[in-house]
Design a protein around this motif. Structure first.
Motif, PDB file in Angstrom:
ATOM      1  N   ILE A  36     -68.757  36.537   2.597  1.00 10.77           N
ATOM      2  CA  ILE A  36     -68.528  35.325   3.016  1.00 10.77           C
ATOM      3  C   ILE A  36     -69.491  34.638   2.694  1.00 10.77           C
ATOM      4  O   ILE A  36     -70.784  35.284   2.281  1.00 10.77           O
ATOM      5  N   LYS A  37     -69.924  33.541   3.582  1.00  8.58           N
ATOM      6  CA  LYS A  37     -71.473  32.491   4.189  1.00  8.58           C
ATOM      7  C   LYS A  37     -71.556  32.798   5.024  1.00  8.58           C
ATOM      8  O   LYS A  37     -70.511  32.125   6.340  1.00  8.58           O
ATOM      9  N   THR A  73     -64.243  32.497   4.117  1.00  9.68           N
ATOM     10  CA  THR A  73     -65.527  32.640   3.735  1.00  9.68           C
ATOM     11  C   THR A  73     -66.035  32.526   4.966  1.00  9.68           C
ATOM     12  O   THR A  73     -67.135  32.776   4.706  1.00  9.68           O
ATOM     13  N   LYS A 110     -60.203  32.809  -7.608  1.00 10.54           N
ATOM     14  CA  LYS A 110     -60.074  33.187  -5.896  1.00 10.54           C
ATOM     15  C   LYS A 110     -58.861  33.949  -5.427  1.00 10.54           C
ATOM     16  O   LYS A 110     -59.109  35.257  -5.101  1.00 10.54           O
ATOM     17  N   ARG A 130     -68.152  36.953  -6.683  1.00 19.34           N
ATOM     18  CA  ARG A 130     -67.545  37.512  -5.454  1.00 19.34           C
ATOM     19  C   ARG A 130     -67.037  38.840  -5.873  1.00 19.34           C
ATOM     20  O   ARG A 130     -67.348  39.727  -5.006  1.00 19.34           O
ATOM     21  N   ARG A 179     -65.064  41.732   1.606  1.00 16.86           N
ATOM     22  CA  ARG A 179     -64.809  40.227   1.484  1.00 16.86           C
ATOM     23  C   ARG A 179     -66.278  39.482   1.786  1.00 16.86           C
ATOM     24  O   ARG A 179     -67.249  39.126   2.184  1.00 16.86           O
ATOM     25  N   GLU A 202     -66.664  32.697  -8.112  1.00 11.38           N
ATOM     26  CA  GLU A 202     -65.529  33.059  -7.406  1.00 11.38           C
ATOM     27  C   GLU A 202     -65.297  34.589  -7.684  1.00 11.38           C
ATOM     28  O   GLU A 202     -65.345  35.446  -7.919  1.00 11.38           O
TER      29      GLU A 202
END
Ligand code: ADP
Ligand code: MG
Length: 613
Positions: free
Chosen positions: A259-260, A304, A30, A178, A257, A175
């Protein structure tokens, strides 16, 4: 007692920092991918051996580094991306902490090759446990290549803690996905032990998703788009019928980006309410663009998780954007829409002539009246009507209460509802073009589509009736007989029980004739034959074209057949009533076919229009 506090040597400090940033091979992947993106690369290759334990290599064609920068890049808190604390609040790059390379170098053998675009030779650095072993000029393509070997070689606890190859590889792929989803304009490839797992050319987002997950995805995706001054929402959601038990493809990107966010996930899931089988999860690829000043990314070393300044508003906007897309998807193949304004003209019978239509208009007619003051023809009927009115008032009350309980989820709806200056003498309503109801709210004006609004009201009422096994039938003093084609007759026979729950009391008369003993109170003043025909038409269409549940088909069809149509003149009181009942609905903003029922113009929007001219 002597002084005992000492500064840790950099190598130890870096190892501690590494524990936070680099938890497993996937974390290194990542960080290296993000650096390659920040370097402005067009093409990024990832080469993995033994799930990252032996080798993680990322090769990019980005800006490259000078000899000095290449050395500096491994220092802790060394970054080219921000210079002042103030810049922490306007971050446009993936990295900014200057920690990743220092962390990686502390726990692995690293080989870096890099060349600036305008230079002929590049530089090669060999690192081991935070120490530079060598640096020399080398020939290398422009861009940067990081090779991370023997990750955690000096942290045996961590190395032993790694899971099986397949688990670690799954994390790496996650990763990789994403980052490459967030940047469809960059080409990516991923190799593992000489197998090519991904080869993604530059593409649009839709193509990227399809290239990544398979060609079947193309038909699963519904686009999402919403622009407000707080946030722009873009991307795709998966159609409800493709939802799965596993929480597979759920992606939020904020300023590209990943994100969670459990909170935003809830906002999406709740927009799918009632559309998914229990336990199924929707898939989504949602991109939020916000002013970097309104978020804080610096709350977690892996970046994240982020904090939004306008969290609640973003929740509501995402929720309504998803609902809107779902609605649009639902009607795509639908006749609903075309029917809305078209006239149904039956073909002229052979030898027939056209006669000017004689129209009887009852100017005193008020479609809502029967709910309030029964104009009953018999005592028993009056009772019936009273009940219906009571039912509506109850519904209104319940809706308001449950609205409050539903708190955040419904906040945006409640706002408008409260803004309606209810039952106020000052409340002004207009009907425009026999289609829209216009009234003012505190913060501007609101337009309601009368037909869609009534459809929404009737639809929700029908769903409730079907749920509770009871509808409100209005007995006819003079039962009517309607003759139908054989298939339509058979269809109505099959639906008789359900129709009863919705307030239709039908009797088979034989010879394709049905007798109508009772109809829903709401439909009392309509043309019964037309209502039955519309119902059949809509029902057949729904069954054939929309993948809805039986009760939804019924509710939609009933709503469509008995609703107040576009073109009907409404009195002020009827309009206010319609608006109030609309706002008492669970989902007042959309008709059952997903088209908007309401359009609002804020004062700001109006002012802006006047300013710009
Ligand atoms: P950060 O990304 O937070 O700045 P890193 O430790 O990841 O910190 O990287 C340190 C610096 O090294 C970056 O700021 C950048 O200047 C440089 N760098 C790292 N990777 C690359 C790359 N692939 N291409 C060009 N420069 C890079
Ligand atoms: Mg970085």
């Amino acid at each position: 007692m002597p002084d005992i506090i000492q500064l840790l040597p950099d190598s130890v400090a870096n190892q501690i920092a590494a524990g936070e940033v680099i938890q497993r091979p996937a974390s290194a992947v990542k960080e290296l991918l993000e650096n390659a993106i920040d370097a402005g690369s067009q093409k990024i290759q990832v080469i993995i051996k033994d799930a990252g334990k032996t080798l993680i290599q990322v090769i990019d064609d980005g800006c490259g580094m000078s000899e000095t920068d290449a050395r500096m890049s491994f220092e802790r808190h060394a970054t080219s991306k921000i210079r002042t604390a103030a810049e922490l609040f306007s971050i446009k790059t993936k990295g900014f902490r200057g920690e990743a390379l220092a962390s990686i170098a502390a726990i692995a053998h690293v080989e870096l090759k890099s060349r600036l675009r305008e230079r002929e030779t590049g530089t090669r650095i060999i690192m081991e446990g935070s120490e530079i072993i060598s640096q020399e000029p080398c020939s290398t393509p422009c861009g940067t290549s990081f090779a991370i070997k023997n990750l955690f070689y000096n942290v045996p606890a961590r190395r032993n803690f790694l899971k099986s190859e397949s688990v670690e590889m799954r994390h790496i792929i996650e990763e990789f996905e994403r980052v490459s989803l967030a940047h469809p304009d960059v080409a990516f490839s991923l190799h593992h032990n000489k197998n090519e797992l991904f080869n993604l050319p530059t593409a649009t987002l839709r193509q990227r998703i399809v290239n990544m997950f398979g060609s079947k995805y193309n038909q699963k995706l519904v686009p999402l788009e919403e622009k407000t001054h707080i946030v722009s929402v873009n991307g795709f959601i998966g159609k409800p019928e493709y939802a799965r038990k596993s929480r597979g493809e759920q992606y939020f990107f904020v300023n590209n980006r990943f994100i969670k966010s459990a909170y935003l996930n809830h906002s999406v899931s709740s927009a799918f309410d009632h559309l998914l089988a229990r336990g199924n999860h929707p898939s989504y690829y949602i991109f939020l663009d916000v002013d970097p000043e309104t978020i804080d990314i610096n709350i977690h070393p892996t970046k994240t998780e982020i904090k939004f300044r306008d969290e609640k508003a973003i929740y509501a906007i995402v929720n309504s954007a998803v609902k809107k897309s779902l609605g649009q998807y639902n009607i795509t193949p639908s006749i609903d829409f075309e029917q809305e304004n078209s006239m149904n003209i039956a073909p002229l019978p052979k030898g027939g002539t056209i006669k000017a239509p004689g129209i009887k208009v009852n100017y005193d007619y008020n479609p809502f009246e029967q709910e309030k003051k029964p104009s009953g023809r018999s005592e028993s009927m009056r009772g019936n009507k009273g009940q219906s009115s009571q039912h509506w008032e109850d519904l209104y009350k319940i809706s308001r209460q449950s609205d409050e309980e539903k708190s955040e989820k419904q906040e945006i709806f409640r706002k408008d509802e409260n803004e309606l200056e209810s039952k106020d003498i000052n409340r002004v309503v207009f009907q425009l073009h026999r289609r829209y109801i216009m009234t003012h709210i505190k913060s501007g004006i609101i337009f309601i589509d009368q037909q869609r609004a009534h459809e929404r009201i009737l639809y929700e009422k029908a769903m409730q009736s079907l749920d509770k096994n009871r509808g409100h039938s209005q007995q006819q003093l003079f039962p009517q007989t309607v003759e139908l084609s054989t298939p339509d007759y058979e269809l109505l026979k099959d639906l008789k029980e359900d129709l009863y729950q919705l307030g239709f009391d039908l009797e088979n008369f034989g010879h394709n004739c049905i007798v109508i003993n009772g109809i829903p109170a709401e439909a009392v003043n309509g043309n019964i034959k037309k209502i039955i025909e519309d119902f059949i038409e809509q029902y057949k269409f729904s069954v054939n074209n929309l993948k809805l549940s039986h009760s939804e088909n019924m509710a939609r069809s009933i709503a469509r057949s008995i609703c107040i149509k576009t073109g009907k003149v409404l009195q002020a009181e009827e309009m206010m009533d319609l608006a109030d009942r609309l706002f008492a609905c669970e989902m007042p903003y959309y008709a059952p076919n997903g088209k908007p029922t309401i359009v609002t113009f804020s004062l700001e929007e109006l002012n802006e229009k006047f300013e710009n001219k």
